[in-house]
Motif scaffolding. Structure first.
Motif, short mmCIF file in Angstrom:
data_model
loop_
_atom_site.label_atom_id
_atom_site.label_comp_id
_atom_site.label_asym_id
_atom_site.label_seq_id
_atom_site.Cartn_x
_atom_site.Cartn_y
_atom_site.Cartn_z
N GLY A 20 -39.84 -65.83 42.64
CA GLY A 20 -39.84 -66.37 44.00
C GLY A 20 -38.80 -65.75 44.92
O GLY A 20 -38.93 -65.83 46.14
N THR A 21 -37.77 -65.13 44.36
CA THR A 21 -36.75 -64.52 45.21
C THR A 21 -37.21 -63.14 45.67
O THR A 21 -37.86 -62.41 44.91
N PRO A 22 -36.88 -62.76 46.89
CA PRO A 22 -37.25 -61.43 47.38
C PRO A 22 -36.54 -60.32 46.59
O PRO A 22 -35.47 -60.52 46.04
N LYS A 23 -37.15 -59.15 46.57
CA LYS A 23 -36.61 -58.02 45.82
C LYS A 23 -35.22 -57.63 46.30
O LYS A 23 -34.35 -57.30 45.49
N GLU A 24 -35.01 -57.64 47.59
CA GLU A 24 -33.72 -57.22 48.16
C GLU A 24 -32.60 -58.14 47.68
O GLU A 24 -31.51 -57.69 47.37
N GLU A 25 -32.88 -59.43 47.64
CA GLU A 25 -31.85 -60.38 47.20
C GLU A 25 -31.54 -60.20 45.72
O GLU A 25 -30.40 -60.30 45.30
N ARG A 26 -32.56 -59.94 44.92
CA ARG A 26 -32.32 -59.72 43.48
C ARG A 26 -31.46 -58.48 43.26
O ARG A 26 -30.59 -58.46 42.41
N ARG A 27 -31.68 -57.45 44.03
CA ARG A 27 -30.90 -56.22 43.90
C ARG A 27 -29.46 -56.44 44.32
O ARG A 27 -28.54 -55.88 43.75
N ARG A 28 -29.26 -57.23 45.38
CA ARG A 28 -27.91 -57.50 45.87
C ARG A 28 -27.09 -58.25 44.84
O ARG A 28 -25.91 -58.01 44.67
N ARG A 29 -27.71 -59.20 44.17
CA ARG A 29 -26.99 -60.02 43.21
C ARG A 29 -26.58 -59.24 41.96
O ARG A 29 -25.59 -59.56 41.33
N MET A 30 -27.31 -58.23 41.61
CA MET A 30 -27.05 -57.50 40.38
C MET A 30 -26.08 -56.35 40.63
O MET A 30 -26.41 -55.19 40.42
N ALA A 31 -24.90 -56.70 41.09
CA ALA A 31 -23.87 -55.69 41.32
C ALA A 31 -23.35 -55.18 39.98
O ALA A 31 -23.11 -55.95 39.06
N LYS A 32 -23.17 -53.88 39.90
CA LYS A 32 -22.73 -53.28 38.65
C LYS A 32 -21.21 -53.40 38.54
O LYS A 32 -20.48 -53.09 39.46
#
Length: 64
Positions: A20-32
């Motif tokens: 349900g979460t947008p792709k952009e938000e998922r990418r932002r949260r997964m900071a390396k």
């Protein structure tokens, strides 16, 4: 231990919330995280703090 129904319910909720979460938000949260933290934990960070403290104390002594 949880029953299998509870486990399936939990996994289903996690998958649905992930989808349900947008792709952009998922990418932002997964900071390396930095490789030093990943490999050695908090040890490099604590040593850097210790080094800064030692350097600061020696600078104060030299000023006197």
């Amino acid at each position: 231990m949880a029953s299998s129904d509870d486990l399936i319910k939990y996994i289903t909720q996690r998958v649905v919330s992930y989808m349900g979460t947008p792709k952009e938000e998922r990418r932002r949260r997964m900071a390396k995280e930095p490789w030093s933290t990943r490999w050695f934990g908090m040890l490099p960070f604590s040593m850097s703090l210790w080094k800064e403290d030692v350097v600061e104390k020696t600078r104060k002594r030299r000023r006197r």
